[in-house]
Scaffold this active site. Structure first.
Site, PDB file in Angstrom:
ATOM      1  N   HIS A 198     -40.476  21.487 -13.232  1.00  0.00           N
ATOM      2  CA  HIS A 198     -40.318  20.743 -14.233  1.00  0.00           C
ATOM      3  C   HIS A 198     -39.478  21.592 -15.454  1.00  0.00           C
ATOM      4  O   HIS A 198     -40.141  21.283 -16.512  1.00  0.00           O
ATOM      5  CB  HIS A 198     -41.755  20.359 -14.722  1.00  0.00           C
ATOM      6  CG  HIS A 198     -42.735  19.762 -13.703  1.00  0.00           C
ATOM      7  ND1 HIS A 198     -42.688  18.599 -13.174  1.00  0.00           N
ATOM      8  CD2 HIS A 198     -43.533  20.486 -12.687  1.00  0.00           C
ATOM      9  CE1 HIS A 198     -43.622  17.995 -12.506  1.00  0.00           C
ATOM     10  NE2 HIS A 198     -43.907  19.325 -12.008  1.00  0.00           N
TER      11      HIS A 198
ATOM     12  N   LYS B 228     -17.751  29.846 -29.634  1.00  0.00           N
ATOM     13  CA  LYS B 228     -18.090  29.008 -28.398  1.00  0.00           C
ATOM     14  C   LYS B 228     -17.251  29.269 -27.252  1.00  0.00           C
ATOM     15  O   LYS B 228     -16.156  29.515 -27.136  1.00  0.00           O
ATOM     16  CB  LYS B 228     -18.018  27.612 -28.575  1.00  0.00           C
ATOM     17  CG  LYS B 228     -18.931  27.084 -29.676  1.00  0.00           C
ATOM     18  CD  LYS B 228     -19.545  25.755 -29.437  1.00  0.00           C
ATOM     19  CE  LYS B 228     -20.085  25.442 -28.437  1.00  0.00           C
ATOM     20  NZ  LYS B 228     -20.493  23.929 -28.085  1.00  0.00           N
TER      21      LYS B 228
ATOM     22  N   SER C 214       0.693  -1.245   0.052  1.00  0.00           N
ATOM     23  CA  SER C 214       0.018   0.126  -0.011  1.00  0.00           C
ATOM     24  C   SER C 214       0.856   1.216  -0.014  1.00  0.00           C
ATOM     25  O   SER C 214       0.235   2.351  -0.046  1.00  0.00           O
ATOM     26  CB  SER C 214      -0.934  -0.027   1.332  1.00  0.00           C
ATOM     27  OG  SER C 214      -0.160  -0.131   2.416  1.00  0.00           O
TER      28      SER C 214
ATOM     29  N   SER D 107     -13.936  26.118 -28.041  1.00  0.00           N
ATOM     30  CA  SER D 107     -14.057  25.196 -29.015  1.00  0.00           C
ATOM     31  C   SER D 107     -12.935  25.041 -30.000  1.00  0.00           C
ATOM     32  O   SER D 107     -12.414  26.131 -30.320  1.00  0.00           O
ATOM     33  CB  SER D 107     -15.421  24.891 -29.617  1.00  0.00           C
ATOM     34  OG  SER D 107     -15.254  24.100 -30.907  1.00  0.00           O
TER      35      SER D 107
ATOM     36  N   GLU E 246     -19.281  21.548 -15.923  1.00  0.00           N
ATOM     37  CA  GLU E 246     -19.703  20.215 -16.243  1.00  0.00           C
ATOM     38  C   GLU E 246     -18.753  19.182 -15.602  1.00  0.00           C
ATOM     39  O   GLU E 246     -19.319  18.109 -15.215  1.00  0.00           O
ATOM     40  CB  GLU E 246     -19.240  20.149 -17.666  1.00  0.00           C
ATOM     41  CG  GLU E 246     -20.377  21.037 -18.625  1.00  0.00           C
ATOM     42  CD  GLU E 246     -19.875  20.993 -20.054  1.00  0.00           C
ATOM     43  OE1 GLU E 246     -18.905  20.717 -20.681  1.00  0.00           O
ATOM     44  OE2 GLU E 246     -20.497  22.144 -20.600  1.00  0.00           O
TER      45      GLU E 246
HETATM   46  N1  ARG Z   1      -1.318  -1.462   5.068  1.00  0.00           N
HETATM   47  C1  ARG Z   1      -2.292  -1.761   6.106  1.00  0.00           C
HETATM   48  C2  ARG Z   1      -3.688  -1.191   5.879  1.00  0.00           C
HETATM   49  O1  ARG Z   1      -3.714  -0.366   5.042  1.00  0.00           O
HETATM   50  C3  ARG Z   1      -1.894  -1.576   7.425  1.00  0.00           C
HETATM   51  C4  ARG Z   1      -2.257  -2.442   8.448  1.00  0.00           C
HETATM   52  C5  ARG Z   1      -1.990  -3.893   8.037  1.00  0.00           C
HETATM   53  N2  ARG Z   1      -2.114  -4.782   9.100  1.00  0.00           N
HETATM   54  C6  ARG Z   1      -2.131  -6.250   9.121  1.00  0.00           C
HETATM   55  N3  ARG Z   1      -2.606  -6.793   9.829  1.00  0.00           N
HETATM   56  N4  ARG Z   1      -1.530  -6.675   7.933  1.00  0.00           N
HETATM   57  O2  ARG Z   1      -4.774  -1.493   6.545  1.00  0.00           O
END
Ligand code: ARG
Length: 463
Positions: free
Chosen positions: A159, A286, A25, A280, A293
Site C-alpha cells: 500500500h 529540476k 496498404s 525543466s 514516464e
Molecule cells: N493488403 C492486404 C492485407 O493486408 C493483402 C491481402 C489482400 N487480399 C485480398 N483478397 N484483397 O490484408
C-alpha cells in the site's frame, strides 16, 4: 496515372481516388517488402518442384526478385513514389519491369491471402527473436545489479507504506521473475507464429503440386498450417504477440513507476543519470525522469492495439476479409514500442546512481521491524493474533514518545507484557530480520545469492 490492378479483369469503371487511398496498404505494409521477397523466392522454388517453372525460369525470377530488393535497399524512394495498392502488388509490378510476363506466372496457385499471412508470420518471427534478445540483456543487467548491491537493505512496501525490510537485490529479482514469465509467453507466441500458411491459395488450397512441407522448411518454418480456410484468416498469432507485449510493458511500467518514486526528493533512493533525464524549461533545479514516464505511458498504446485487433477479428466471417488489413499498423507500432521501451529501461538501469545509505536509513524509520517483535512474542508462546495487537499498541506508544522500537526502554516494553526481556533488542536488527527469511523465495542474502545464480543459469539456457 492509375496503376494496373491485379484484379482489373471484371471492372469497367475507374476506381474513385478516395477509395483508392482508403483501400491502399502500401504506405505501411512496405515494411513487409523483404519478407515478401523471401516468400516469393521460396515459392518460385516450390513452383519449379511442382513443374510450373523450369529451371531457367526459376533462376530468372530469382534474379529479378533479388534485383527488386537491391533497388529498394539502394533507393527506398521507389516504393514511396509507387501508386501500387499494397506491397505484394508493388513487388509484382517491379518484378514485371525486370522479367516481364514471367513475374505474373509466379502468382500461379498463390493468392495475396496466403501470401500476406506468410509475410506477416515471417516478419513477426524475426522481430520476436530480436525482442527475446533484448529481454535477456535486461535480465543480465538485473542479475549484475543484484550481485553488485547484495546486502543493501531497502524498505519493502505494501500500500506504499513501509512494511518490512528486504534486500534491494531481492526487489530487483522480483522484476527478473516477471521478465522470465514474459520470455515464456513470448516463446509461446513464437511457436504459434512459426506455422507456414503458404500453399493455402485464396482459401481452399492449391491445385498445383506444391510440396507444402518442403516450402515451409525452405522458409525456415517448423510446421505447416492444417486447414486452408483457417490459414488465410487466422491472426491469433498476432493477438498472442500483442498480449505478450502488453504484459511485458505492464511490467516495465511498474518498474518505471517505482524508479520515478525512488528518484524523487522524498525518497532519494536513486538518481537517474543525466544522459537519460531531462530538465525543466522554467525551473532550473529540476531533473525529470521523462524516460521512465514515457515507458509507463507507452504501455497504453500497446494495450490499445490488442483491444483494437480483438475487436477487428471478432466479427469477420470465414475466410479472408479486408478487415484483416487492419492487423498491421497496430502490430508494427507495438513491436517498435516494445523494442524501444526495453532499450530505454536497459539504458536507465545500466546508468542508474543508487543511494544504498538512503535506502537503509529509510528502512530504519517507520517501524519496519514491528513484525520481528511479534515473532519474538510468538517464540515465547503468545498466539500471533494477540502478539500482533500488542505490538500495535507498543508502536503507538513509541511513536508518541518519538522513539524507534530500538530506542524504547525495556520498562516500557515490560509494562505491556512480562514476556519481554533484554534480548528483545537483538531481534530488532534489520540485517537479522532479513537473514531470517531464508526459505526458498525469501529475502535472506544466502537465498538471494542462490536466486541470482538460478537466474544466470536460466539466461544461459536461452542463449
Ligand atoms: N493488403 C492486404 C492485407 O493486408 C493483402 C491481402 C489482400 N487480399 C485480398 N483478397 N484483397 O490484408
Amino acid at each position: 496515372m492509375p496503376t494496373k490492378k491485379l484484379w482489373g479483369g471484371r471492372f469497367s469503371s475507374e476506381e474513385d481516388p478516395f477509395f483508392s487511398d482508403f483501400n491502399r496498404s502500401l504506405p505501411f505494409d512496405s515494411e513487409l517488402l523483404e519478407v515478401d521477397i523471401l516468400g516469393s523466392l521460396a515459392y518460385a522454388r516450390a513452383l519449379e518442384r511442382a513443374g510450373v517453372f523450369n529451371r531457367r525460369e526459376r533462376l530468372s525470377v530469382e534474379k529479378g526478385l533479388r534485383g527488386v530488393l537491391k533497388d529498394h535497399l539502394r533507393n527506398p524512394g521507389f516504393i514511396e513514389e509507387s501508386r501500387a495498392e499494397d506491397v505484394h502488388t508493388y513487388v509484382e509490378q517491379a518484378l514485371t519491369g525486370k522479367v516481364g510476363a514471367l513475374a505474373l506466372k509466379l502468382h500461379t496457385g498463390r493468392s495475396r491471402n496466403d501470401q500476406v499471412a506468410t509475410d506477416l508470420r515471417l516478419y513477426l518471427l524475426q522481430k520476436e527473436s530480436g525482442i527475446e534478445k533484448r529481454i535477456l540483456a535486461l535480465l543480465h543487467t538485473l542479475a549484475d545489479l543484484a550481485d553488485e548491491y547484495l546486502g543493501v537493505i531497502l524498505p519493502g512496501y505494501t500500500h506504499l507504506q513501509r512494511a518490512q525490510p528486504v534486500l534491494f537485490s531481492h526487489y530487483l529479482l522480483s522484476y527478473a521473475e516477471m521478465l522470465l514469465r514474459d520470455l515464456e509467453r513470448l516463446g509461446d507466441a513464437k511457436s504459434r507464429t512459426d506455422v507456414c500458411p503458404l500453399g493455402s491459395g485464396a482459401l481452399s488450397g492449391t491445385v498445383y503440386n506444391i510440396d507444402r512441407k518442403a516450402l515451409a522448411h525452405d522458409l525456415g518454418f517448423s510446421t505447416v498450417s492444417g486447414n486452408s480456410m483457417d490459414a488465410v484468416s487466422d491472426r491469433d498469432f498476432v493477438l498472442d504477440f500483442l498480449f505478450f507485449a502488453c504484459t511485458l510493458q505492464i511490467h516495465l511500467s511498474r518498474l518505471s513507476e517505482d524508479f520515478i518514486l525512488y528518484n524523487s526528493g522524498e525518497f532519494s533512493f536513486l538518481q537517474m543519470d543525466d544522459s537519460v533525464a531531462s530538465g525543466s524549461s522554467l525551473m532550473p533545479q529540476k531533473k525529470n525522469p521523462d524516460a521512465l514516464e514515457l515507458v509507463r505511458s507507452k504501455t497504453g498504446r500497446t494495450l490499445g492495439h490488442l483491444v483494437s485487433l480483438m475487436t477487428v477479428l471478432k466479427g469477420t466471417p470465414m475466410t479472408y476479409n479486408k478487415d484483416l488489413q487492419e492487423d498491421k499498423e497496430g502490430l508494427f507500432d507495438a513491436i517498435k514500442t516494445t523494442e524501444d521501451c526495453l532499450h530505454m529501461v536497459q539504458l536507465v538501469l545500466e546508468r542508474v546512481h543508487l543511494n544504498p545509505q538512503r535506502m537503509q536509513e529509510s528502512a530504519t524509520q517507520g517501524y519496519l521491524n514491528a513484525t520481528e517483535l511479534a515473532d519474538y512474542l510468538v517464540a515465547k508462546n503468545m498466539p500471533f493474533r494477540e502478539a500482533h495487537s500488542l505490538i500495535g499498541k507498543i508502536v503507538v506508544r513509541a511513536s508518541e514518545l518519538g522513539l524507534t522500537l530500538e530506542e524504547l526502554p525495556i520498562r516500557e516494553y515490560q509494562s505491556f507484557s512480562p514476556l519481554f526481556e533484554e534480548d528483545l533488542y537483538g531481534c530488532l536488527d534489520l540485517k537479522k530480520a532479513v537473514a531470517r527469511r531464508k526459505e526458498l523465495g525469501g529475502t535472506s542474502p544466502a537465498t538471494v545469492k542462490k536466486a541470482i545464480r538460478t537466474l544466470r543459469r536460466k539466461i544461459q539456457k536461452y542463449r
